[in-house]
Design an enzyme around this catalytic site. Sequence first.
Site, PDB file in Angstrom:
ATOM      1  N   ARG A  30      75.989 132.854  60.744  1.00 20.47           N
ATOM      2  CA  ARG A  30      75.088 131.716  60.615  1.00 20.47           C
ATOM      3  C   ARG A  30      74.120 131.686  61.596  1.00 20.47           C
ATOM      4  NH1 ARG A  30      80.325 127.998  58.599  1.00 20.47           N
ATOM      5  NH2 ARG A  30      79.919 128.169  56.736  1.00 20.47           N
ATOM      6  N   LYS A  77      90.305 124.715  39.992  1.00 20.82           N
ATOM      7  CA  LYS A  77      90.850 123.506  39.513  1.00 20.82           C
ATOM      8  C   LYS A  77      89.707 122.750  38.605  1.00 20.82           C
ATOM      9  CE  LYS A  77      93.016 122.194  43.697  1.00 20.82           C
ATOM     10  NZ  LYS A  77      92.927 120.906  44.380  1.00 20.82           N
ATOM     11  N   GLY A 127      81.896 128.470  48.193  1.00 19.41           N
ATOM     12  CA  GLY A 127      82.464 129.235  49.211  1.00 19.41           C
ATOM     13  C   GLY A 127      83.049 130.728  48.736  1.00 19.41           C
ATOM     14  N   GLY A 138      80.792 122.883  49.884  1.00 17.20           N
ATOM     15  CA  GLY A 138      80.588 121.529  49.658  1.00 17.20           C
ATOM     16  C   GLY A 138      79.314 121.106  49.084  1.00 17.20           C
TER      17      GLY A 138
END
Length: 399
Positions: A38, A199, A356, A379
Site C-alpha cells: 500500500r 454469502k 478483498g 468494502g
Amino acid sequence: MNYNKKSIEDIDVSGKRVLCRCDFNVPTKNGVITSDKRIVAAMPTIRYLVEHNAKVILCSHMGKPKGEYKSELSLKVVADRLSQLLGKEVVMASDVAGEDAKAKAAALNDGDVMLLENTRFEKGETKNDPALSKALASMADIFVNDAFGTAHRAHASTAGVADYLPAVSGFLVQKEVSIMGKALADPERPFVAILGGAKVSDKLNVINNLLEKVDTLIIGGGMAYTFQAAKGCTVGKSLLDESKIDYCKEMMAKAEAKGVKLLLPVDVVVADSFPSPIDGPIAVSTVNADAIPDDKEGLDIGEKTCALFADAVKNAKTVVWNGPMGVFENPTLAKGTIAMAQALADSDAVTIVGGGDSAAACEQLGFADKITHISTGGGASLEFLEGLELPGIACLEDK
Ligand code: ADP
Ligand code: MG
C-alpha cells in the site's frame, strides 16, 4: 454520483501545503511492516506532489486504536519506509493535528514531506468531528484523497476535511473512479458481471444494482446455492441462506423482465464437508448442480460451469468480478476461481476485480498483471458496485 472528479493534475500544487490522505493501513508484526504494497502504491501521487514543489502533509489510519494513542499502531514505521522509498527525509509528527503537527507543517519547505500520526488516535476521526476536520484543514491549502479503501467512510480525514479545503483525487483514487465509474455509468457492451463469495446477504444490493446495468450476470461461489434452492433444486449441505430464497426468486424474475442473462452453475464440485484445515487434503467429486446429494457440500464450480462462464466472458467488452467461485484457499477447490481469472486474463475487455478475497485470489494465482484494474478497496468497491455514493469521492471537486 458524478464520477468525473478533479485530480492533482487539474490544480496548481506548487508552493502549496497539500494534505494527502493515503491508505497506509499496512500489516505489521512485532513492529515490522510485513507488506509495504500500500505504501508503494501511494508513491506515484507522493512523488508527483514532491516533484511539483508542494509541501506534502501525508496522513492515514492504521488498525483500530479507537481514539487513543497506541504505540504499536504508530505510523513511525511507515514514515521510515516512505523515507527509504523516496530517498529523502519524511518528518514524523507526534500527533494528528496538535501542536507538534501544526509546528512541523508550518516549517515545511517546498518539496518537503511529513507524516501525521495515525488519524484514528483522535476520537473525532471516525465521528467525522468538524473540530478535527478544521484542525486538519488549518495546516493545509489543498486536500488530496488517495485512499480508496476508506472512501466509503465519512471520517474527518477522508471526507470531513473537504468541507474546509479545495479537494481533489490522487492517482490511485482517480484510477478507481475513472475505471469503475465508467463501467457503471457508461460501459462498453456486452457488460458481464460475475459474483461469487460466501454469502448472498453480503451482496444483495450489488445483485440488485448490477441487474440494472449488465447484459449478463454470472453467479458462482457459495452464493449460487440460494439461487439453486430458489429454483427448487436440492443443495445438500452447501451454504444456503433460507431467508434470502424469496429475494433470489425476485432477482431471477427481475433478470428475466430486463432481458439480462442470468447464469448459474450447471455442475458443482462437492465433498463430504468443508475442508479443515481450509487448505488441507480433500476428496472431491463432481455432480450436476440441480441434484447435490443430501450428504454433500458444494465447494467449487465444476468443469462444465467453468466452460459456460468463460464462454460468457469471451465476447464481453466490460467485465466486473467480485467474489471467488469456490473455496480457492484450498488448491483442490481453486480450479473454478482459476478458470475465471484465466477467462478475464484472456479477454480483450476492460476487466475489473473488486473485493478483498477476489483481488487476493488474482494476485496469489498470478493473474494480477493481466487484469485491467484490481480495486484496492474491498468494502469501498462493493459500495461502488451497489451504486452508493462514497463520501470520500463525493466530497471531491467535479471537473
Ligand atoms: P470478496 O472478498 O472477494 O468480496 P467474499 O468475502 O464474499 O469475497 O467471499 C470469499 C470467500 O468465499 C472465500 O473465503 C471462499 O472460500 C468462500 N467461498 C467461495 N465459494 C464457497 C462455497 N461454495 N462454499 C463456502 N465458501 C465459499
Ligand atoms: Mg471477503
